[in-house]
Write a protein that holds these residues in place. Structure first.
Motif, PDB file in Angstrom:
ATOM      1  N   ASP A  49      91.233  29.507  33.844  1.00  0.00           N
ATOM      2  CA  ASP A  49      91.071  29.607  35.298  1.00  0.00           C
ATOM      3  C   ASP A  49      90.298  30.886  35.626  1.00  0.00           C
ATOM      4  O   ASP A  49      90.785  31.994  35.376  1.00  0.00           O
ATOM      5  CB  ASP A  49      92.444  29.629  35.969  1.00  0.00           C
ATOM      6  CG  ASP A  49      92.357  29.714  37.484  1.00  0.00           C
ATOM      7  OD1 ASP A  49      91.275  29.416  38.032  1.00  0.00           O
ATOM      8  OD2 ASP A  49      93.368  30.069  38.119  1.00  0.00           O
TER       9      ASP A  49
ATOM     10  N   ASN B 134      91.522  21.742  39.661  1.00  0.00           N
ATOM     11  CA  ASN B 134      90.136  21.332  39.884  1.00  0.00           C
ATOM     12  C   ASN B 134      89.837  20.045  39.114  1.00  0.00           C
ATOM     13  O   ASN B 134      89.660  20.059  37.893  1.00  0.00           O
ATOM     14  CB  ASN B 134      89.211  22.467  39.435  1.00  0.00           C
ATOM     15  CG  ASN B 134      87.755  22.201  39.744  1.00  0.00           C
ATOM     16  OD1 ASN B 134      87.315  21.063  39.836  1.00  0.00           O
ATOM     17  ND2 ASN B 134      86.987  23.275  39.883  1.00  0.00           N
ATOM     18  N   GLU B 135      89.760  18.945  39.829  1.00  0.00           N
ATOM     19  CA  GLU B 135      89.559  17.650  39.180  1.00  0.00           C
ATOM     20  C   GLU B 135      88.234  17.594  38.419  1.00  0.00           C
ATOM     21  O   GLU B 135      88.160  17.090  37.291  1.00  0.00           O
ATOM     22  CB  GLU B 135      89.614  16.520  40.205  1.00  0.00           C
ATOM     23  CG  GLU B 135      89.360  15.143  39.593  1.00  0.00           C
ATOM     24  CD  GLU B 135      89.515  14.009  40.574  1.00  0.00           C
ATOM     25  OE1 GLU B 135      89.320  12.856  40.152  1.00  0.00           O
ATOM     26  OE2 GLU B 135      89.827  14.273  41.752  1.00  0.00           O
TER      27      GLU B 135
ATOM     28  N   ASP C 279      86.805  27.606  38.118  1.00  0.00           N
ATOM     29  CA  ASP C 279      87.781  27.967  39.135  1.00  0.00           C
ATOM     30  C   ASP C 279      88.753  26.809  39.286  1.00  0.00           C
ATOM     31  O   ASP C 279      88.422  25.791  39.879  1.00  0.00           O
ATOM     32  CB  ASP C 279      87.074  28.266  40.463  1.00  0.00           C
ATOM     33  CG  ASP C 279      88.022  28.837  41.510  1.00  0.00           C
ATOM     34  OD1 ASP C 279      89.248  28.651  41.365  1.00  0.00           O
ATOM     35  OD2 ASP C 279      87.543  29.466  42.472  1.00  0.00           O
ATOM     36  N   ASN C 280      89.935  26.989  38.741  1.00  0.00           N
ATOM     37  CA  ASN C 280      90.917  25.907  38.732  1.00  0.00           C
ATOM     38  C   ASN C 280      91.695  25.824  40.047  1.00  0.00           C
ATOM     39  O   ASN C 280      92.648  25.064  40.158  1.00  0.00           O
ATOM     40  CB  ASN C 280      91.882  26.083  37.556  1.00  0.00           C
ATOM     41  CG  ASN C 280      92.569  24.785  37.179  1.00  0.00           C
ATOM     42  OD1 ASN C 280      92.090  23.696  37.491  1.00  0.00           O
ATOM     43  ND2 ASN C 280      93.696  24.887  36.498  1.00  0.00           N
ATOM     44  N   HIS C 281      91.297  26.621  41.028  1.00  0.00           N
ATOM     45  CA  HIS C 281      91.924  26.542  42.347  1.00  0.00           C
ATOM     46  C   HIS C 281      91.033  25.814  43.346  1.00  0.00           C
ATOM     47  O   HIS C 281      91.370  25.709  44.517  1.00  0.00           O
ATOM     48  CB  HIS C 281      92.259  27.942  42.869  1.00  0.00           C
ATOM     49  CG  HIS C 281      93.365  28.595  42.099  1.00  0.00           C
ATOM     50  ND1 HIS C 281      93.131  29.396  41.012  1.00  0.00           N
ATOM     51  CD2 HIS C 281      94.714  28.535  42.245  1.00  0.00           C
ATOM     52  CE1 HIS C 281      94.291  29.826  40.525  1.00  0.00           C
ATOM     53  NE2 HIS C 281      95.256  29.313  41.253  1.00  0.00           N
ATOM     54  N   VAL C 282      89.857  25.362  42.882  1.00  0.00           N
ATOM     55  CA  VAL C 282      89.020  24.524  43.738  1.00  0.00           C
ATOM     56  C   VAL C 282      89.627  23.131  43.710  1.00  0.00           C
ATOM     57  O   VAL C 282      89.620  22.456  42.691  1.00  0.00           O
ATOM     58  CB  VAL C 282      87.566  24.486  43.240  1.00  0.00           C
ATOM     59  CG1 VAL C 282      86.731  23.535  44.079  1.00  0.00           C
ATOM     60  CG2 VAL C 282      86.963  25.889  43.288  1.00  0.00           C
ATOM     61  N   VAL C 283      90.163  22.705  44.829  1.00  0.00           N
ATOM     62  CA  VAL C 283      91.001  21.508  44.845  1.00  0.00           C
ATOM     63  C   VAL C 283      90.286  20.370  45.556  1.00  0.00           C
ATOM     64  O   VAL C 283      89.772  20.528  46.655  1.00  0.00           O
ATOM     65  CB  VAL C 283      92.349  21.803  45.533  1.00  0.00           C
ATOM     66  CG1 VAL C 283      93.217  20.567  45.567  1.00  0.00           C
ATOM     67  CG2 VAL C 283      93.061  22.932  44.812  1.00  0.00           C
ATOM     68  N   GLN C 284      90.243  19.208  44.917  1.00  0.00           N
ATOM     69  CA  GLN C 284      89.677  18.010  45.530  1.00  0.00           C
ATOM     70  C   GLN C 284      90.795  17.052  45.942  1.00  0.00           C
ATOM     71  O   GLN C 284      90.615  15.858  46.020  1.00  0.00           O
ATOM     72  CB  GLN C 284      88.712  17.306  44.567  1.00  0.00           C
ATOM     73  CG  GLN C 284      87.434  18.079  44.296  1.00  0.00           C
ATOM     74  CD  GLN C 284      87.609  19.135  43.232  1.00  0.00           C
ATOM     75  OE1 GLN C 284      88.396  18.983  42.310  1.00  0.00           O
ATOM     76  NE2 GLN C 284      86.886  20.221  43.350  1.00  0.00           N
TER      77      GLN C 284
END
Length: 219
Positions: free
Chosen positions: A162, A201-202, A188-193
């Motif tokens: 992340d 983060n998908e 960035d594993n906090h970018v959320v779809q």
């Protein structure tokens, strides 16, 4: 379509959180339940300790968490493994005391461990999937230590890092030694779809796991 994907016989969740199990299922890499599914690990060193000691002290010393409180609507308590610094958030019902639920929990986890080990022994090619923010050398050391437990296997360690604010997905692939590879993905594993922020983060996860599939070995 599996054409062009790296085919491995069995994939194992190595933590430290629920995202790993979720994306293994979404990307069709999940074969069976293993002890670290849906757990929250806090200490990197506990990971190799558990595999080296056959999970024998996994949640043997436990207590209801003093620092984490479950949502009011959750039917479960949060229980803490004091030895290995792991939180269990989905297995201990509020309708039972921790002591009452412990025996059944440990029985289920032992069944999962034995099944996992049987699959690891049968597999020729193994995938380890995690999302640990530890450095390259620590990941390589874990990979070598794991290979000592299961010698003669081809093992790929796929790890998601992340990186807050990062744009896109960066991949770093390392052939650690013959038969052992480290495949790292930085995004960035906090970018959320999704409305569910915990899944991360998908796009990043699908890029990280999209190059892998299960073989036809039938494990």
């Amino acid at each position: 379509m599996d054409e062009g994907k790296k085919k491995l016989d069995f994939y194992v969740n190595i933590g430290p959180n629920c995202q790993v199990t979720y994306w293994m299922k979404k990307c069709d890499l999940y074969t069976c339940a293993t002890p670290l599914d849906w757990q929250l690990m806090k200490q990197w060193d506990s990971l190799i300790h558990l595999f080296q000691t056959r999970f024998m002290d996994f949640f043997m010393e436990l207590e209801e968490s003093k620092t984490k409180t479950p949502p009011e609507e959750s039917p479960h308590r949060i229980v803490y493994d004091m030895k290995n610094d792991i939180y269990c958030m989905h297995y201990f019902p509020k309708s039972e005391s921790v002591d009452e639920a412990k025996k059944d929990f440990l029985r289920v986890m032992r069944v999962r461990y034995v099944r996992m080990v049987n699959h690891l022994r049968k597999a020729e090619k193994i995938g380890l999937i995690g999302t640990w923010n530890v450095d390259h050398d620590q990941l390589c050391l874990f990979l070598r230590q794991f290979a000592e437990i299961y010698p003669g296997k081809e093992i790929a360690l796929i790890n998601v890092h992340d990186v807050s604010g990062a744009e896109g997905v960066r991949r770093v692939y390392t052939q650690v030694e013959p038969g052992l590879c480290l495949d790292q993905y930085f995004f960035d594993n906090h970018v959320v779809q999704s409305e569910e922020a915990w899944i991360g983060n998908e796009i990043g996860w699908r890029k990280a796991l999209g190059g892998y599939c299960l073989s036809n070995k039938g494990i």
